[in-house]
Design an enzyme around this catalytic site. Structure first.
Site, PDB file in Angstrom:
ATOM      1  N   ASN A 102       0.834  -1.130  -0.123  1.00 22.31           N
ATOM      2  CA  ASN A 102      -0.065  -0.004   0.057  1.00 22.31           C
ATOM      3  C   ASN A 102       1.070   1.071  -0.024  1.00 22.31           C
ATOM      4  OD1 ASN A 102       0.487   0.913   2.836  1.00 22.31           O
ATOM      5  ND2 ASN A 102      -0.321  -1.197   3.185  1.00 22.31           N
TER       6      ASN A 102
ATOM      7  N   ASP B 275      -4.598  -6.141   5.277  1.00 17.71           N
ATOM      8  CA  ASP B 275      -5.843  -7.508   6.017  1.00 17.71           C
ATOM      9  C   ASP B 275      -5.923  -8.474   5.437  1.00 17.71           C
ATOM     10  OD1 ASP B 275      -6.698  -5.196   7.799  1.00 17.71           O
ATOM     11  OD2 ASP B 275      -7.803  -4.075   6.118  1.00 17.71           O
TER      12      ASP B 275
ATOM     13  N   ILE C  55      -3.005  -7.312  14.457  1.00 22.12           N
ATOM     14  CA  ILE C  55      -2.121  -7.099  15.906  1.00 22.12           C
ATOM     15  C   ILE C  55      -2.729  -6.137  16.892  1.00 22.12           C
ATOM     16  CG2 ILE C  55       0.365  -6.134  16.048  1.00 22.12           C
ATOM     17  CD1 ILE C  55       0.822  -6.259  12.956  1.00 22.12           C
TER      18      ILE C  55
ATOM     19  N   LYS D 220     -14.087   1.545  14.938  1.00 26.14           N
ATOM     20  CA  LYS D 220     -12.679   1.001  15.269  1.00 26.14           C
ATOM     21  C   LYS D 220     -12.356   0.901  16.687  1.00 26.14           C
ATOM     22  CE  LYS D 220     -11.008   1.335  10.329  1.00 26.14           C
ATOM     23  NZ  LYS D 220     -10.445   1.745   9.304  1.00 26.14           N
TER      24      LYS D 220
ATOM     25  N   LYS E  34     -11.907  -2.679  18.444  1.00 22.53           N
ATOM     26  CA  LYS E  34     -10.511  -2.941  19.033  1.00 22.53           C
ATOM     27  C   LYS E  34     -10.214  -2.549  20.465  1.00 22.53           C
ATOM     28  CE  LYS E  34      -8.704  -2.759  14.362  1.00 22.53           C
ATOM     29  NZ  LYS E  34      -7.481  -2.555  13.329  1.00 22.53           N
TER      30      LYS E  34
HETATM   31  N1  CTP Z   1      -3.866  -2.781  12.277  1.00 24.69           N
HETATM   32  C1  CTP Z   1      -2.952  -3.876  12.994  1.00 24.69           C
HETATM   33  N2  CTP Z   1      -2.980  -5.030  12.388  1.00 24.69           N
HETATM   34  C2  CTP Z   1      -3.919  -5.646  11.185  1.00 24.69           C
HETATM   35  C3  CTP Z   1      -4.497  -4.268  10.722  1.00 24.69           C
HETATM   36  C4  CTP Z   1      -4.439  -3.127  11.261  1.00 24.69           C
HETATM   37  O1  CTP Z   1      -2.450  -3.452  14.163  1.00 24.69           O
HETATM   38  N3  CTP Z   1      -3.789  -6.868  10.675  1.00 24.69           N
HETATM   39  C5  CTP Z   1      -3.722  -1.544  12.986  1.00 24.69           C
HETATM   40  C6  CTP Z   1      -3.183  -0.351  12.158  1.00 24.69           C
HETATM   41  O2  CTP Z   1      -1.897  -0.219  12.514  1.00 24.69           O
HETATM   42  C7  CTP Z   1      -3.965   0.858  12.582  1.00 24.69           C
HETATM   43  C8  CTP Z   1      -5.358   0.199  12.859  1.00 24.69           C
HETATM   44  O3  CTP Z   1      -5.242  -1.192  13.070  1.00 24.69           O
HETATM   45  O4  CTP Z   1      -3.773   1.382  13.923  1.00 24.69           O
HETATM   46  C9  CTP Z   1      -6.277   0.182  11.307  1.00 24.69           C
HETATM   47  O5  CTP Z   1      -7.286  -0.461  11.760  1.00 24.69           O
HETATM   48  P1  CTP Z   1      -8.116  -1.411  10.512  1.00 24.69           P
HETATM   49  O6  CTP Z   1      -9.486  -1.674  11.156  1.00 24.69           O
HETATM   50  O7  CTP Z   1      -7.370  -2.706  10.287  1.00 24.69           O
HETATM   51  O8  CTP Z   1      -7.896  -0.207   9.508  1.00 24.69           O
HETATM   52  P2  CTP Z   1      -8.325  -0.958   7.879  1.00 24.69           P
HETATM   53  O9  CTP Z   1      -7.471  -2.062   7.420  1.00 24.69           O
HETATM   54  O10 CTP Z   1      -8.171   0.506   7.130  1.00 24.69           O
HETATM   55  O11 CTP Z   1      -9.787  -1.189   8.120  1.00 24.69           O
HETATM   56  P3  CTP Z   1     -10.843  -1.022   6.871  1.00 24.69           P
HETATM   57  O12 CTP Z   1     -10.527  -1.808   5.806  1.00 24.69           O
HETATM   58  O13 CTP Z   1     -11.967  -1.861   8.079  1.00 24.69           O
HETATM   59  O14 CTP Z   1     -11.335   0.366   6.985  1.00 24.69           O
END
Ligand code: CTP
Length: 393
Positions: free
Chosen positions: A208, A277, A305, A335, A339
């Protein structure tokens, strides 16, 4: 507005004096007032005129300067300074400091000071390793004098080893850190930053546009506030801080494992990384060849994480980032709740990525706290001030 900090920069005789010119330029650029004082030996290596041009102020080189109204430059200059920085500090000048000698302007004003003294040694490796120098350095530390460096590497004399002065950029970081309130003193802070890279085959990957700049700014700012910082990073487009413990973790899985191995006894966890994700279900061991057919890649979910750290028993104070393109505050708050985070930082995804600036809103149990648009480093400091206050509740 906060008053600019003022320092006296003392330059002693050594080839590293040329680096002091760049240091003056950087200090002035960072709104720190600099009054340069040079020893007689320093003037053999670089001219006072160069330093005057860069600092925008006359340079003092001797005790007997009639332009100082009370005729006491050593008292006058040390009164005006928030700190005295000696860079480069020769072995001889260090020895002088240890004994409280006062036979020129710089040593006299060090003795007459009522402010912090920071010393950046610069000398040949044998001189540095000499037990006399090591005894002197230990004594300066006992006297609460900060020692900046030295660095290791190639020396002007052709030898390689410890003794060369830190680069101007590194000295600037340490001087700025000295002026920061130590809001996170004694705290351990774990940060993730950058983009993850999910390999499809040995040459292709899903990633990304995260640059890692926000996470790096938070790591640097946390260090400057006194924290012990571990930065676990994926792909980043900016230099990593030198004063933090940096661990590379390229993929979402690697980042998950690395965080879990390092999270015990951390006080704060800040998830800034843009973690994938999804990751390819199969990673081909060889380069996939094209064919006429369409290609489908099955993607599996990765582990979250941040959510898993937040639900650990004795979890650290957890901060998340929510980058959204729409419904910013609603999605971010969802979120935060999902979380179980005490704090989430909401920003507009397309604006923040890659840029040096950011505009964010902090969301916690008390509601929304919008911050003004600013450089990422200033935003990082604001976020950490909020963390320091909230985590001590
Ligand atoms: N995060 C993480 N581990 C993952 C995914 C995200 O620690 N596997 C953390 C990121 O570092 C950030 C936050 O979670 O602090 C972002 O939330 P997330 O819901 O995962 O964001 P997006 O991936 O953008 O979610 P969405 O696609 O639902 O908008």
């Amino acid at each position: 507005m906060q008053k600019n900090k003022s320092i006296v920069l003392g330059i002693t005789g050594g080839i590293a004096a040329y680096k002091a010119a760049e240091l003056v330029r950087l200090l002035v650029k960072n709104n720190i007032d600099v009054q340069v004082v040079m020893t007689e030996a320093a003037c053999q290596f670089i001219t006072p005129i160069t330093m005057q041009a860069l600092s925008g102020k006359p340079v003092y080189t001797g005790m007997w300067d009639a332009s100082i109204p009370n005729g006491m430059p050593h008292i006058e200059l040390s009164r005006l300074a928030d700190a005295i920085v000696i860079a480069p500090a020769s072995a001889d000048f260090i020895a002088k400091l240890v004994h409280g000698r006062a036979d020129d302007l710089l040593s006299t004003l060090c003795l007459a000071r009522d402010c912090a003294l920071l010393v950046a040694p610069a000398m040949n490796k044998q001189m540095w390793e000499n037990p006399a120098t090591q005894r002197n350095i230990a004594q300066l530390k006992t006297d609460s004098i900060a020692i900046l460096g030295p660095d290791s590497g190639e020396q002007a004399c052709g030898e390689i080893g410890l003794g060369r002065m830190l680069e101007a950029e590194d000295l600037l970081t340490l001087i700025k850190a000295h002026f920061q309130p130590k809001l996170l003193q004694g705290k351990k802070v774990l940060i993730t930053a950058g983009a993850t890279l999910e390999m499809i085959d040995p040459v292709r990957a899903i990633t990304n546009l995260s640059s890692g700049k926000m996470g790096i700014a938070i790591a640097q700012a946390a260090y400057e506030m006194g924290a012990e910082v571990t930065l676990i990073h994926g792909k980043v487009d900016a230099p990593l801080p030198k004063s933090t413990r940096n661990i590379s973790a390229p993929s979402a899985d690697a980042m998950y494992e690395t965080v879990m191995c390092n999270v015990a006894d951390q006080d704060v966890f800040i998830g800034v990384a843009a973690v994938a994700d999804y990751t390819p279900a199969q990673k081909s061991g060889h380069k996939i060849k094209k064919s006429e057919q369409a290609l489908s890649i099955q993607l599996n979910r990765t582990k979250d994480i941040l959510a898993d750290v937040a639900s650990l028993p004795n979890a650290p104070f957890c901060v998340g980032f929510a980058a959204e393109t729409d419904h910013l505050l609603t999605y971010a708050e969802q979120k935060r709740i999902a979380k179980k985070l005490p704090l989430i930082v909401a920003n507009t995804a397309t604006e923040a990525m890659g840029s040096d600036e950011n505009e964010v809103t902090l969301l916690d149990k008390n509601g929304a706290h919008p911050l003004e648009r600013a450089q990422k480093f200033a935003i990082a400091q604001e976020i950490l001030r909020h963390v320091a206050l909230s985590s001590s509740d």
